[in-house]
Write a protein that holds these residues in place. Structure first.
Motif, PDB file in Angstrom:
ATOM      1  N   TRP A 152       0.816  -1.202   0.000  1.00 25.86           N
ATOM      2  CA  TRP A 152       0.000   0.000   0.000  1.00 25.86           C
ATOM      3  C   TRP A 152       0.857   1.263   0.000  1.00 25.86           C
ATOM      4  CZ3 TRP A 152      -4.518  -1.795  -1.067  1.00 25.86           C
ATOM      5  CH2 TRP A 152      -5.040  -2.921  -0.445  1.00 25.86           C
ATOM      6  N   SER A 153       0.181   2.385  -0.169  1.00 22.99           N
ATOM      7  CA  SER A 153       0.846   3.680  -0.034  1.00 22.99           C
ATOM      8  C   SER A 153       1.203   3.928   1.436  1.00 22.99           C
ATOM      9  CB  SER A 153      -0.077   4.801  -0.513  1.00 22.99           C
ATOM     10  OG  SER A 153      -1.195   4.909   0.361  1.00 22.99           O
ATOM     11  N   HIS A 167       0.376   6.427   3.135  1.00 18.44           N
ATOM     12  CA  HIS A 167      -0.819   6.950   3.797  1.00 18.44           C
ATOM     13  C   HIS A 167      -1.660   5.815   4.377  1.00 18.44           C
ATOM     14  CE1 HIS A 167      -4.352   9.468   4.564  1.00 18.44           C
ATOM     15  NE2 HIS A 167      -5.065   8.497   4.002  1.00 18.44           N
ATOM     16  N   LEU A 168      -1.933   4.794   3.546  1.00 17.35           N
ATOM     17  CA  LEU A 168      -2.777   3.707   4.044  1.00 17.35           C
ATOM     18  C   LEU A 168      -2.036   2.895   5.097  1.00 17.35           C
ATOM     19  CD1 LEU A 168      -5.354   1.631   2.201  1.00 17.35           C
ATOM     20  CD2 LEU A 168      -3.708   0.433   3.625  1.00 17.35           C
ATOM     21  N   ALA A 187     -10.575   4.556   2.589  1.00 18.49           N
ATOM     22  CA  ALA A 187      -9.155   4.590   2.224  1.00 18.49           C
ATOM     23  C   ALA A 187      -8.823   3.523   1.195  1.00 18.49           C
ATOM     24  CB  ALA A 187      -8.305   4.409   3.468  1.00 18.49           C
ATOM     25  N   HIS A 221     -10.050   4.677  -2.217  1.00 17.11           N
ATOM     26  CA  HIS A 221      -9.176   5.716  -2.769  1.00 17.11           C
ATOM     27  C   HIS A 221      -7.854   5.114  -3.229  1.00 17.11           C
ATOM     28  CE1 HIS A 221      -6.791   9.391  -3.095  1.00 17.11           C
ATOM     29  NE2 HIS A 221      -7.949  10.044  -3.148  1.00 17.11           N
ATOM     30  N   GLU A 222      -7.358   4.122  -2.505  1.00 16.85           N
ATOM     31  CA  GLU A 222      -6.085   3.484  -2.855  1.00 16.85           C
ATOM     32  C   GLU A 222      -6.156   2.829  -4.228  1.00 16.85           C
ATOM     33  OE1 GLU A 222      -2.137   2.442  -1.181  1.00 16.85           O
ATOM     34  OE2 GLU A 222      -3.719   3.867  -0.673  1.00 16.85           O
TER      35      GLU A 222
END
Length: 421
Positions: A212-213, A215-216, A319, A322-323
């Motif tokens: 994942w990013s 952020h996540l 989330a 959005h990912e």
């Protein structure tokens, strides 16, 4: 005390399969010693019990047997010899009452593993079973003796028969490290490669390394996704579709719903390099309703507020959307509505075997006779997770370990009896 003239059997491995083999042998008057590399018995059993010790499952026997997939045929006669009802009766004999939970899973009434293990070890010692801890099996000496690395140095043992119950290759810190695989391979025993089972998976998103990013990972790793329906259609195979929940990890997904599909996903990745599942994030809403709610005018409200108020989508689910979709996809009503009901998630690798709940592969049933004795090694029997089978979580793993341990003990008794004739 067993008479010195009684045959003696070495059981290598003090997990559920090994202890059940030892109990079966000792009950028949055989001298038994159990060897294990760990300081105490049942280490993985105790850790698995921290969440409530799922002993077996309360469903009818036919669906129960179907959970063993391709190895049902090999395991079925062994499970008929020690089925879920027999397991519950065995636990009751140790003073441990059980109950069937709302999911059909069977647990001890106190939800603890330690009391059952203590009672079991006490009964084994009363039956004359000797436990030799901190004895790591090293294979065989040239004359066929069992080699152990013991606290006082290397030790050789020459039992009349041997039951190997060494576990798979998951949770190596508890003793199941798969180190036995090359030793049996060198001895000519037919083996299947060890692979993770009931495991998590890493995701692969376009234009990004697996995972994942930031952020996540930083905000939502460890968060549950529920309720959700996970669907997967393996090429040429039977489609999987089930409702449940899973957990976002730093690199992908894991949890009960993922474990239920893990064998299909693992095999698809091995064959094709990836496996794409779809997630229905709103299983209680039909597509028409979701499409209408996404398209509803939101005025000055943000998209996040709109999704939360109209559809209950926020936090980790938002989330995750959005990912996968990115900013453009999130602001495309048609794509967003479709994704809420069928979010594609590309999985690129199972997590390492040491992280898995269990492992697949091991000693092939074709390399054993009907008594679970190695055709290439007369007098050597195998049981438990080191055999080539797998099953989902839900009590199926422990039941089969106990059933194969019992069968291997019975097999050793039958073989010893034949030699005395």
């Amino acid at each position: 005390m067993k008479p010195e003239s009684a045959p003696w059997v070495a059981v290598v491995g003090a997990g559920p399969a090994g202890l059940m083999a030892a109990e079966t042998l000792a009950a028949a008057g055989v001298r038994v010693e159990v060897f294990d590399a760990m300081p105490t018995a049942g280490r993985k059993f105790l850790l698995a019990g921290k969440g409530g010790l799922n002993l077996t499952h309360g469903e009818a026997l036919e669906p129960f047997l179907s959970r063993y997939g391709a190895r049902r045929g090999a395991l079925e006669p062994l499970l008929h010899g020690f089925d879920p009802a027999a397991l519950r009766a065995w636990a009751a004999g140790l003073g441990v009452a059980t109950f069937v939970g709302s999911s059909g899973r069977v647990f001890p009434k106190d939800l603890k593993a330690a009391p059952l293990l203590r009672a079991w070890l006490h009964r084994l010692r009363e039956a004359g079973v000797r436990l030799q801890m901190r004895h790591r099996w090293l294979g065989w000496a040239d004359d066929g003796a069992l080699r152990f690395a013991a606290p006082e140095g290397e030790r050789l043992e020459r039992p009349d028969a041997c039951v190997l119950a060494l576990g798979g290759a998951s949770w190596s810190r508890l003793g199941s490290d798969g180190a036995w695989w090359p030793r049996l391979h060198a001895a000519g025993v037919g083996l299947a490669p060890l692979r993770p089972a009931n495991c998590g998976f890493d995701v692969g998103l376009p234009g990004r390394l697996p995972g994942w990013s930031e952020h996540l990972r930083s905000r939502h790793a460890g968060a549950p996704i529920k309720p959700v329906v996970l669907a997967f259609a393996p090429p040429g195979g039977v489609a999987f579709r089930r409702q449940g929940e899973f957990v976002l990890t730093a690199t992908g997904i894991e949890g009960s719903l993922v474990y239920a599909a893990s064998a299909l996903l693992r095999d698809a990745i091995a064959a094709h390099g990836e496996a794409t599942v779809t997630l229905d994030l709103l299983p209680d809403r039909d597509a028409a309703f979701v499409t209408a709610e996404v398209a509803r005018p939101r005025g000055s409200r943000s998209l996040a507020t709109h999704l939360k108020s109209r559809l209950g989508i926020d936090g980790a689910k938002a989330a995750l959307l959005h990912e996968v979709l990115g900013r453009d996809g999130m602001h495309d009503p048609a794509r967003l509505a479709a994704a809420l009901k069928a979010l594609p998630l590309r999985l690129v690798a199972p997590r390492p075997i040491d992280e898995a709940i269990s492992s697949a592969g091991g000693v092939r049933f074709e390399a054993l006779d009907e008594r679970l004795m190695c055709r290439a090694l007369p007098g050597v029997f195998c049981a438990g997770e080191m055999l080539d089978w797998e099953a989902p979580t839900g009590g199926y793993l422990l039941t089969a370990c106990l059933a194969t341990g019992r069968a291997a003990g019975q097999g050793a008794l039958a073989w010893l009896a034949e030699r005395r004739q």
